[in-house]
Write a protein that holds these residues in place. Sequence first.
Motif, PDB file in Angstrom:
ATOM      1  N   VAL A 293       7.108   9.390  -5.049  1.00  0.00           N
ATOM      2  CA  VAL A 293       7.579   7.999  -4.971  1.00  0.00           C
ATOM      3  C   VAL A 293       8.532   7.681  -6.220  1.00  0.00           C
ATOM      4  O   VAL A 293       8.334   7.896  -7.265  1.00  0.00           O
ATOM      5  N   SER A 294       9.460   7.399  -5.569  1.00  0.00           N
ATOM      6  CA  SER A 294      10.626   6.776  -6.404  1.00  0.00           C
ATOM      7  C   SER A 294      10.677   5.204  -7.043  1.00  0.00           C
ATOM      8  O   SER A 294      10.333   4.481  -5.824  1.00  0.00           O
ATOM      9  N   THR A 295      10.237   5.071  -7.966  1.00  0.00           N
ATOM     10  CA  THR A 295      10.102   3.566  -8.312  1.00  0.00           C
ATOM     11  C   THR A 295      11.085   2.684  -8.137  1.00  0.00           C
ATOM     12  O   THR A 295      10.902   1.795  -7.535  1.00  0.00           O
ATOM     13  N   THR A 296      12.316   3.190  -8.023  1.00  0.00           N
ATOM     14  CA  THR A 296      13.542   2.474  -7.752  1.00  0.00           C
ATOM     15  C   THR A 296      13.651   2.116  -6.510  1.00  0.00           C
ATOM     16  O   THR A 296      14.047   1.130  -6.176  1.00  0.00           O
ATOM     17  N   GLU A 297      13.472   3.006  -5.810  1.00  0.00           N
ATOM     18  CA  GLU A 297      13.381   2.820  -3.928  1.00  0.00           C
ATOM     19  C   GLU A 297      12.567   1.671  -3.790  1.00  0.00           C
ATOM     20  O   GLU A 297      12.721   0.799  -3.088  1.00  0.00           O
ATOM     21  N   VAL A 298      11.122   1.711  -4.320  1.00  0.00           N
ATOM     22  CA  VAL A 298      10.235   0.804  -3.913  1.00  0.00           C
ATOM     23  C   VAL A 298      10.620  -0.535  -4.324  1.00  0.00           C
ATOM     24  O   VAL A 298      10.781  -1.524  -3.837  1.00  0.00           O
ATOM     25  N   GLU A 299      11.088  -0.636  -5.715  1.00  0.00           N
ATOM     26  CA  GLU A 299      11.709  -1.893  -6.357  1.00  0.00           C
ATOM     27  C   GLU A 299      12.593  -2.454  -5.416  1.00  0.00           C
ATOM     28  O   GLU A 299      12.737  -3.848  -4.942  1.00  0.00           O
ATOM     29  N   ASN A 300      13.738  -1.904  -4.819  1.00  0.00           N
ATOM     30  CA  ASN A 300      14.618  -2.374  -4.005  1.00  0.00           C
ATOM     31  C   ASN A 300      14.028  -2.857  -2.771  1.00  0.00           C
ATOM     32  O   ASN A 300      14.502  -3.955  -2.393  1.00  0.00           O
ATOM     33  N   MET A 301      13.177  -2.256  -2.355  1.00  0.00           N
ATOM     34  CA  MET A 301      12.565  -2.670  -0.978  1.00  0.00           C
ATOM     35  C   MET A 301      11.558  -3.913  -1.096  1.00  0.00           C
ATOM     36  O   MET A 301      11.624  -4.534  -0.040  1.00  0.00           O
ATOM     37  N   LEU A 302      10.939  -4.036  -2.356  1.00  0.00           N
ATOM     38  CA  LEU A 302      10.040  -4.870  -2.372  1.00  0.00           C
ATOM     39  C   LEU A 302      10.887  -6.292  -2.312  1.00  0.00           C
ATOM     40  O   LEU A 302      10.243  -7.481  -2.017  1.00  0.00           O
ATOM     41  N   CYS A 303      11.944  -6.491  -2.772  1.00  0.00           N
ATOM     42  CA  CYS A 303      12.590  -7.519  -3.074  1.00  0.00           C
ATOM     43  C   CYS A 303      13.293  -7.915  -1.325  1.00  0.00           C
ATOM     44  O   CYS A 303      13.960  -8.848  -1.548  1.00  0.00           O
ATOM     45  N   GLU A 304      13.170  -7.298  -0.579  1.00  0.00           N
ATOM     46  CA  GLU A 304      13.590  -7.660   0.746  1.00  0.00           C
ATOM     47  C   GLU A 304      12.596  -8.839   1.312  1.00  0.00           C
ATOM     48  O   GLU A 304      12.868  -9.549   2.194  1.00  0.00           O
ATOM     49  N   TYR A 305      11.144  -8.833   0.556  1.00  0.00           N
ATOM     50  CA  TYR A 305      10.367  -9.986   0.912  1.00  0.00           C
ATOM     51  C   TYR A 305      10.912 -11.247   0.370  1.00  0.00           C
ATOM     52  O   TYR A 305      11.065 -11.165  -0.921  1.00  0.00           O
ATOM     53  N   GLU A 306      11.083 -12.423   1.178  1.00  0.00           N
ATOM     54  CA  GLU A 306      11.825 -13.345   0.521  1.00  0.00           C
ATOM     55  C   GLU A 306      11.496 -14.145  -0.615  1.00  0.00           C
ATOM     56  O   GLU A 306      12.266 -14.501  -1.262  1.00  0.00           O
TER      57      GLU A 306
END
Length: 615
Positions: free
Chosen positions: A484-497
């Motif tokens: 699991v890439s921490t950066t990938e997940v960090e980027n995607m979590l911020c899609e939640y408004e």
Amino acid sequence: MHMSQTTQTDIITLGAVAAKIPQLIPKVPHLLNGLKQAYLRTPSTPAGLGIAFEKAVKRNPDGMALLFEDERYSYQELNEWANQIAHFYLSLGARKGDVIAVMVENRSELLATIVALAKIGVTAALVNTSQTGKVLTHSINLVQPIALIVGEEVRKCVDEIKQDLNLAQDRFHWFANQATRQDAGSAPRDYINLAEKIDHFPKFNPPTTQTVQGKDGLFYIYTSGTTGLPKAVIFTHSRWTLAYGTYGHVLALDENDVMYVTLPMYHATGIVVCWCGVIAGSATLALRRKYSTSAFWKDVQKFNASAIGYVGELCRYLMDAPPSELDRHHRVTKMIGNGMRPNIWDKFKQRFGVKEILELYASSEGNVGFSNIFNFDNTVGFSPTPYAVIAFDKEKNEPIRDQNGYCQKVKTGEVGLLVGKITRRSPFDGYTDPEKNKSVILKNVFKKGDSYFNTGDLVRDIGFRHAQFVDRLGDTFRWKGENVSTTEVENMLCEYEKIVEAVVYGVEIPNTNGRAGMAAITLNDQAEFNDEDMSAMVNTFKKCLPAYAIPVFLRVQKTVETTGTFKYQKNKLKEQAFDPSKTEERLLVLLPGESAYCEVTSEIFDNIQAYKYRF
């Protein structure tokens, strides 16, 4: 995969090695044959999967090469099928150095395609079949393929991004989700039906097999990237031959053996380690599309398997299952893979009657490998490649250097960073991205001018060139057998408004393998989470992340703490993990089987510690 449970008994002595020699003697001819193939190779020797497979066909033409569901293919049949695919792509002008992306789940069509592309020197980009959206677009475009082979089972994900792929309209090739050798099916309008197309092509071996050299690319295997998007790692025919000559021959399978594999074939453990052992012994591969605990021993019995491929998680799921009469009702004595935890190693052997655990250590991109050829317990085994275990400062996240700027080897029994010496015989093949290559090479380690590959893994030196895996460093962690890439997940979590910032890290849950994802999140001004958010977040994360990357825990912060250099304070967060007694902040958990987050109460925390939930 924390291995702090080492005991003095795990240290390996000369006497212990000598005691294992009698068991090794019967394997010696096979081993020497393998080592000869592994080490007597140069970048320009004809080598690789195609040649090895054709040799296995010669040795055992009528023996079974592949079992899948109710399909059975002999070596001769699988070879003829692969040859037809190879001749079809040659007719399109495919040649050495080209790349074809393959997105097909574990089934017969995938293996026939891989053999075909190996024979013509085309690199197969093995796309993770759970990818979707932006990540999938990136993975395919990254390797500039001349065609994409799609299984009907993943067509929906491809259709969604089709217009973003840099591919000609007539280069979307398709396999129906069925036994296409018996029935080719009918392809959707904008795909070319591969099973139909190849039908008119010859079944003899293409002449190209002998022209494939060690330095040519065999696979691209995707690993999680620190930029948040996957990296494609080149796996050459030479590296495949090394694995085939070592792991493949250590396993010592023969024509009566059947290896059952449920691991995804887009990862190296499945496609390289498990399958090369089968090819080396002209044995049978029994393949399952996706792992299932309840079907595991039933399948083993159905296929009459004598060996299994594993990762640590799989072993844990099997140990967690209630005992059944099937546990010993089989002929499995050997297993090969990685990530078996010391605390279940012996219990696993006892319960399921396994005699030999060929645990190994290797990374898709690295140049250092270990394998448990002496069959010791609790070790990734022995390494013939030049490596060192060096003292490492966890706080500063860098190797410790002395006053002259050189690194120090740790003593036997101690933990340090594993680095592999880069030499002509153990080169570093690297990533598609040259910048990324620079960042993983350490220079002037023990003397001026030397260079070592930084594996990013902490291991314990247990003597006699044996090691134990301890932990992963850096911006990735393993969960459910995936990186699991921490950066990938960090980027995607911020899609939640409501979420403006996220820091992702892995935390340990007792009795599980790897680390579960946890995110410290900051909400935008005045925002609060309500009951609706608990399930809405899960739905949003599911759309943009594979299931294994969705954080199990959330920590809701007022502000994100950073160090003086603005690095996130991950060490402190990891240490406090999801223990409500260590922080005043709100902690949430996504419990197994649930579709919404809930609060981590002290009762839930105690139940997690007591292994009441099966994550």
